[in-house]
Enzyme design. Structure first.
Site, PDB file in Angstrom:
ATOM      1  CG  HIS A  84      -1.742   5.411   2.751  1.00  0.00           C
ATOM      2  ND1 HIS A  84      -2.358   6.606   3.045  1.00  0.00           N
ATOM      3  CD2 HIS A  84      -0.781   5.250   3.698  1.00  0.00           C
ATOM      4  CE1 HIS A  84      -1.804   7.141   4.116  1.00  0.00           C
ATOM      5  NE2 HIS A  84      -0.853   6.332   4.544  1.00  0.00           N
ATOM      6  CD  GLU A 124      -1.252   1.306   3.302  1.00  0.00           C
ATOM      7  OE1 GLU A 124      -2.387   1.557   2.877  1.00  0.00           O
ATOM      8  OE2 GLU A 124      -0.793   1.818   4.317  1.00  0.00           O
ATOM      9  CG  ASN A 125       2.831   2.716   2.698  1.00  0.00           C
ATOM     10  OD1 ASN A 125       2.829   1.955   3.656  1.00  0.00           O
ATOM     11  ND2 ASN A 125       2.032   3.764   2.641  1.00  0.00           N
ATOM     12  CG  HIS A 132      -2.968  -1.700   6.993  1.00  0.00           C
ATOM     13  ND1 HIS A 132      -1.679  -1.969   6.592  1.00  0.00           N
ATOM     14  CD2 HIS A 132      -3.110  -0.361   6.908  1.00  0.00           C
ATOM     15  CE1 HIS A 132      -1.073  -0.844   6.269  1.00  0.00           C
ATOM     16  NE2 HIS A 132      -1.925   0.164   6.463  1.00  0.00           N
TER      17      HIS A 132
END
Length: 265
Positions: free
Chosen positions: A68, A39-40, A149
């Protein structure tokens, strides 16, 4: 069976070091299945189609995500066509993508579920309700592993205890700091509060320290940019699963700290 689960890949430094080290980790530990949190992966927020394709090309089986995931609008266009890219299952149901996937490999069916916490996070549906509805489906799989998460370690641990014995493992992501509490819970599920981060070591959870310090000192908005340093790290766990009983046998932390070989992209 052995599953490698890696924590948040942060921006280009994270992609570079995972690309460099993944093959050795897989070969040296006889890994059968690989899950990473992406996600990053693109500039520290979300994952572009190019980054998705790049990570998958390394032999990664499933890419999980978190809060994100939709910060890059491109994800809205391609996530439905790529079921091995997950978004948290308890995000709003109107969003594209799915929160779980079943992948058959080496004659075993691996089910990976992605969930997001509700403490100190953006609004989401109850992960308990989402998980209970998922379990009612009685899907066909051999192993069930969860990427949860979330910010709060207590929230992650409470969730894991609630489903202890019904899942093979729950690993936490999001804080980018690897915890030292890996264990097998009383009914047989593996657990760790956070896998940690894959990226540049001498940063603040992957970001350039200057921008983070400015925000903390002044309280003013600050645009975080990916940081970089000579030293980089790969963080995660190896989960060992019994081929005959499908039960969890062991969980072991992975922490590789090294430098990037010259010429690596």
């Amino acid at each position: 069976m052995k599953v490698l689960m890696l924590g948040d890949i942060y921006a280009k430094p994270g992609r570079q070091i995972v690309h460099q080290e993944l093959k050795n980790i897989v070969l040296n530990n006889d890994i059968d299945f690989v899950v990473v949190n992406g996600e990053n992966a693109t500039h520290g927020k979300s994952i572009s189609k190019n980054s998705f394709d790049e990570i998958k090309s390394w032999g990664v089986d499933v890419i999980t995500s978190g809060n994100h995931i939709f910060k890059n609008k491109e994800v809205l266009d391609y996530i439905d066509d790529n079921p091995t890219l997950l978004r948290p299952m308890n995000m709003y149901s109107y969003l594209p993508g799915k929160g779980y996937v079943i992948v058959k490999k080496n004659n075993k069916k691996f089910c990976i579920v992605n969930l997001i916490g509700t403490s100190f996070m953006d609004k989401a549906d109850s992960p308990y309700e989402a998980m209970d509805e998922f379990l009612k489906q009685d899907l066909d799989y051999d192993y069930l592993l969860i990427d949860f998460h979330a910010e709060a370690t207590a929230e992650k641990l409470a969730f894991a205890w609630n489903y202890d014995g019904k899942i093979n493992a729950l690993v936490g992501t999001h804080t980018h700091v690897q915890t030292a509490d890996e264990r097998i819970l009383p009914k047989g599920s593996a657990y760790i509060s956070d896998l940690g981060m894959c990226g540049a070591t001498n940063t603040i959870i992957g970001a350039d320290p200057k921008a983070v310090i400015y925000k903390e000192k002044t309280g003013l908005p600050s645009r975080f940019e990916p940081g970089d340093s000579k030293e980089k790290q790969v963080c995660g766990v190896i989960i060992e699963l019994d081929d005959k009983t499908n039960k969890t046998k062991n969980i072991e932390r992975v922490f590789v700290k090294t430098t990037l070989i010259e010429g690596e992209n």
